[in-house]
Each structure stands twice: as structure tokens, then as C-alpha cells.
Design an enzyme around this catalytic site. Structure first.
Site, mmCIF file in Angstrom:
data_model
loop_
_atom_site.group_PDB
_atom_site.id
_atom_site.type_symbol
_atom_site.label_atom_id
_atom_site.label_comp_id
_atom_site.label_asym_id
_atom_site.label_seq_id
_atom_site.Cartn_x
_atom_site.Cartn_y
_atom_site.Cartn_z
ATOM 1 N N SER A 1 0.816 -1.202 0.000
ATOM 2 C CA SER A 1 0.000 0.000 0.000
ATOM 3 C C SER A 1 0.857 1.262 0.000
ATOM 4 O O SER A 1 1.706 1.436 -0.859
ATOM 5 C CB SER A 1 -0.962 -0.063 1.187
ATOM 6 N N ASP B 1 -1.358 1.251 -4.262
ATOM 7 C CA ASP B 1 -2.247 0.132 -4.608
ATOM 8 C C ASP B 1 -3.654 0.617 -4.939
ATOM 9 O O ASP B 1 -4.577 -0.196 -5.094
ATOM 10 C CB ASP B 1 -2.269 -0.944 -3.519
ATOM 11 N N ASP C 1 -6.156 2.271 -3.448
ATOM 12 C CA ASP C 1 -7.393 2.217 -2.656
ATOM 13 C C ASP C 1 -7.664 3.527 -1.925
ATOM 14 O O ASP C 1 -8.750 3.728 -1.408
ATOM 15 C CB ASP C 1 -7.432 1.014 -1.696
HETATM 16 MG MG MG Z 1 -3.469 1.504 -0.080
#
Ligand code: MG
Length: 451
Positions: A99, A245, A247
């Protein structure tokens, strides 16, 4: 095998490559996961980090060795991989991504068959299995297959575009000019396609997918100087930044000003509530601006412990229509219970398209809360004991103990909780007034210091 230097979190394990995170550990945890789900198909995907391919090979071997069929979906944003788990009817998924952590880190995130990250209870079971064994091992003629599946991106794009509250015609008519900073991460390829499908004119920035991050991987305002500059130079309607990533999302307004991850989340939630009002669930550290937005629509705003999996559990429990974490991680449960920057972008555009207001006007209409963050070194003292003791300084009706200690004032809050990664307590305070936020934080630090 020792787990020293491997950080064990709510739904996954992470570490620095060659130290905490090694191919041996990836193989072991993948075997543990395959054992925990009892075999079946497992979707595996990853972000663009250079270590991803090596870990993918180790994870695939671990899964195959315990009889799980691997479907490698390649380099994709985390929400795209998570959705593929559901779409393929898989028994689970493993996402190889650290992440927002720095370059040298990588991690395994585990996904359940329903496409959600493992809950804390699930993860405790998995952890126990990995530590104690025995792990599944199958003979040569029952090894799992390892195949690629290249349909995950298309499946994701059509799922997002199929979200019923999005007014696609209205968004497409506006032909928004959007600068997208993908930090050379997993959003480099999928998110431009999503924006193009919404008829945006996309100006790409850091879209090589090299996995070499050109700035701090967290989409905080201080990391978005280039994005701000390009938004202004291109006279764009707005800029979007995602983490490696894909998100978490943060927006930059048409003047080049980052509106911050908290306000980006609040606008995406507002976009949902405008059409489908209902309960909202956010983590305990999310800005009050989300409570303000919930108040605008007369709906409750519930809080959970920090961690995506905890928020997802809360969303289920309260039957929420939207939620997330103040770091820009929106969860839109009508799509899935995973933080998703793609649907967050579409929802922000939906809100922009519903009127003639600019992003700066929409953001400017929200109260400007000030958050103050501080740290208190623990030394070798126990975090929980200190939190118990500091609670005595505050009156009962003022405090909540759902996640560390939270003290609520009429015009703000202060929260202290143990860091998941360092021997410190983190102290967060928020108020509309900077001075008050600083005072609440200073009082908490003073109480902690007196113990
Ligand atoms: Mg992330």
C-alpha cells in the site's frame, strides 16, 4: 522460521524485502492461507513494486503446494483484485502490496471469498495455523494449477460503471479535464481507463507503472506539488492522486489546492447521501467533517476501530450506505466492502456533475476542521496500562473506549491509541479552532507525561 521484523496487521503481514518479508515467509503464509480456506481457487494480484513478481512466484508455489488453483490477475489496484475474488467465485485472494508504505516494503493482504479483507477474527485463525500448523500438503497429482486470468480489469470497470447512483450521461456530458497522479503504482493503467470511460480528458502523471515512487507514496497534500502544478498549468477541472495500490484517493481542486484526503472522503460520501441517504461508518480517527456531512442528511455516523476490516464489519453491522477511513479510503458497500479509489473518483465526479459548482466551491462549503497529531514515547511501558490510567483524568460521560481512549468535547475531540508499528502512543485532536485542537492535544500529552 521466525517472524522477527515481519509486521503482523489486521488483515495481512508486511515487512522490508530481505528482512521482514522474504520469499520463504510469503510461501509459508500462502500455504497457511490455502490451508485455512481448505483448498479451492485463489485469485492473486499485485501492485507495481519491483519485489511483487518474486513474491507472486512464492505465493503461487505455496498455494499450489497445498492444492489451491491460482488465478494470477497481474498488476491491478487492490479493489480490482478484491472484486475479482467475488467475480471468479474464488475461495479467497492474496494481494501483494504494501500500500502506502515506502518502496522497500511489501506485504500480503488476504481476501475472503466474499471479496472482503480478512476480519480480525479470521486473521487470528490464519495466524494460529501458520504458527502451529500443520499446513496442507498434497501429492504430485493434486497440486493446484497456476494460470493467468486477464479479465479482472474489464470486470472491475463494468462493475463501477454499473453503479446505479452514477449518472453516467451527466458526467460524460461535462467532459471533465482530470490530472491523475498514479505515483507509478497499480492505478497507472486501470484508473485512466475508468476516467476515459467517463469521457474525461485525462492528463496522466506518474503513470509508468514502474513501482518507483516519484514522491511520498501517501497522497497527502505535501506530496502533491507536481499534481497541483499540472492542474494549474493544464487548467484542469481537478486532479486525483491515489496511493500505490489504488485504494486511497485525494483530490486537488481547479486552483491547484489539495483539498485533503479527509475532505475528499467527505465529498464522496456526500455524493452517496445526496441520492441514497443512510447510515455512515468511519474509523475513530476520521475527521468530524464526515459527521457534519451525515448531519446534513439527518443520518447517523458511527465509528469503529482503525483498520479497513474493522470499518467493513461496522458497515455490515449498521447497514451503512457509505463509509471509510479519513486517509482517503472510501468504502461504497453497494459495490463492495473494500476501500476503493476508483468508485471514489466516480462519486466525486458525480457530485461535480450534479451542479455547476467547482471542486473548490464544494470543498469550501464544508467546515474546515483542524487536526493536530502528536506522539508520546512509551519506552518499555505497556500502552494499555497507560491508556487505562490516563482515562482517570477525564469524566466518564466524556470518554469512549472503543479504540484506545477518545475524549469528546462540545467542539472537538482528542484520541490516544497505541501505534501498530512503533513503541509510541499516537495522540490526535481535532476542532474547528486550531488553538483548541492544540490545547486538547497538549492537555492529553501533559496527563500522559505525569504518569
Ligand atoms: Mg493503499
Amino acid at each position: 522460521m521466525h517472524f522477527k521484523d515481519l509486521m503482523i496487521g489486521v488483515s495481512g503481514v508486511r515487512g522490508v524485502i530481505g528482512k521482514g518479508m522474504t520469499p520463504e515467509l510469503a510461501l509459508l503464509w500462502a500455504g497457511g492461507f490455502g490451508t485455512w480456506i481448505g483448498g479451492g481457487k485463489v485469485v492473486v494480484g499485485r501492485d507495481t513494486r519491483p519485489s511483487g513478481e518474486m513474491l507472486c512466484a512464492a505465493v503461487s508455489a505455496g498455494l499450489s503446494g497445498c492444492g489451491c488453483d491460482v488465478e494470477d490477475v497481474g498488476v491491478l489496484p487492490t479493489p480490482t483484485v478484491a472484486l475479482a475474488v467475488e467475480k471468479r467465485g474464488a475461495a479467497g485472494g492474496i494481494i501483494i502490496t504494501a500500500s502506502h508504505n515506502p518502496q522497500e516494503w511489501n506485504a500480503l493482504k488476504f481476501v475472503r471469498s466474499d471479496g472482503r479483507m480478512l476480519t480480525p477474527t479470521d486473521f487470528t485463525e490464519l495466524h494460529g495455523l501458520v504458527v502451529q500448523g500443520p499446513l496442507r500438503s498434497v501429492p504430485w497429482n493434486r497440486l493446484g494449477t497456476i494460470r493467468k486470468w486477464d479479465g479482472a480489469e474489464t470486470a472491475y470497470l463494468s462493475a463501477v460503471l454499473g453503479v446505479s447512483i452514477l449518472n453516467l450521461d451527466r458526467i460524460r456530458k461535462r467532459r471533465f479535464k482530470v490530472v491523475l497522479d498514479a505515483v507509478n503504482g497499480a492505478g497507472s493503467f486501470t484508473y485512466p481507463k475508468l476516467l476515459e470511460a467517463l469521457n474525461c480528458s485525462v492528463v496522466p502523471l506518474n503513470d509508468t507503472g514502474s513501482g518507483i515512487f516519484p514522491h511520498s507514496p501517501e497522497p497527502r497534500p505535501e506530496a502533491l506539488e507536481d499534481l497541483s502544478r499540472v492542474v494549474k498549468a493544464e487548467s484542469a477541472d481537478l486532479g486525483f492522486a491515489v496511493d500505490p495500490d489504488g485504494d486511497r484517493l485525494a483530490a486537488v481542486d481547479e486552483t491547484g489546492q489539495p483539498i485533503g484526503e479527509e475532505v475528499t472522503l467527505a465529498l464522496a460520501i456526500q455524493s452517496v447521501l445526496e441520492i441514497t441517504p443512510g447510515p455512515v461508518v468511519v474509523n475513530s480517527l476520521t475527521s468530524q467533517v464526515v459527521e457534519y456531512v451525515a448531519g446534513q442528511y439527518g443520518v447517523p455516523c458511527h465509528r469503529t476501530r482503525v483498520g479497513e476490516a474493522n470499518v467493513a464489519v461496522g458497515i455490515k453491522e449498521f447497514d451503512a450506505v457509505a463509509g471509510g477511513e479519513g486517509n482517503g479510503g472510501l468504502i461504497y458497500p453497494a459495490l463492495h466492502l473494500v476501500r476503493d479509489a476508483g468508485i471514489a473518483m466516480a462519486l466525486v465526479l458525480n457530485r461535480l456533475a450534479s451542479g455547476r459548482k467547482t471542486l473548490s466551491a464544494l470543498a469550501g462549503a464544508l467546515p474546515n476542521y483542524k487536526m493536530v497529531k502528536a506522539a508520546f514515547p512509551l519506552g518499555d511501558r505497556d500502552a494499555q496500562t497507560i491508556i487505562e490510567e490516563v482515562a482517570k483524568f477525564y469524566s466518564h460521560d466524556q470518554v469512549s473506549r472503543a479504540d484506545g481512549l477518545r475524549v469528546v468535547y462540545e467542539d472537538g475531540w482528542v484520541q490516544v491509541r497505541a501505534s501498530g508499528t512503533e513503541p509510541i502512543l499516537r495522540v490526535f485532536a481535532e476542532s474547528l479552532s486550531q488553538e483548541k485542537a492544540e490545547r486538547y492535544s497538549a492537555e492529553m500529552l501533559e496527563h500522559l507525561g505525569s504518569l
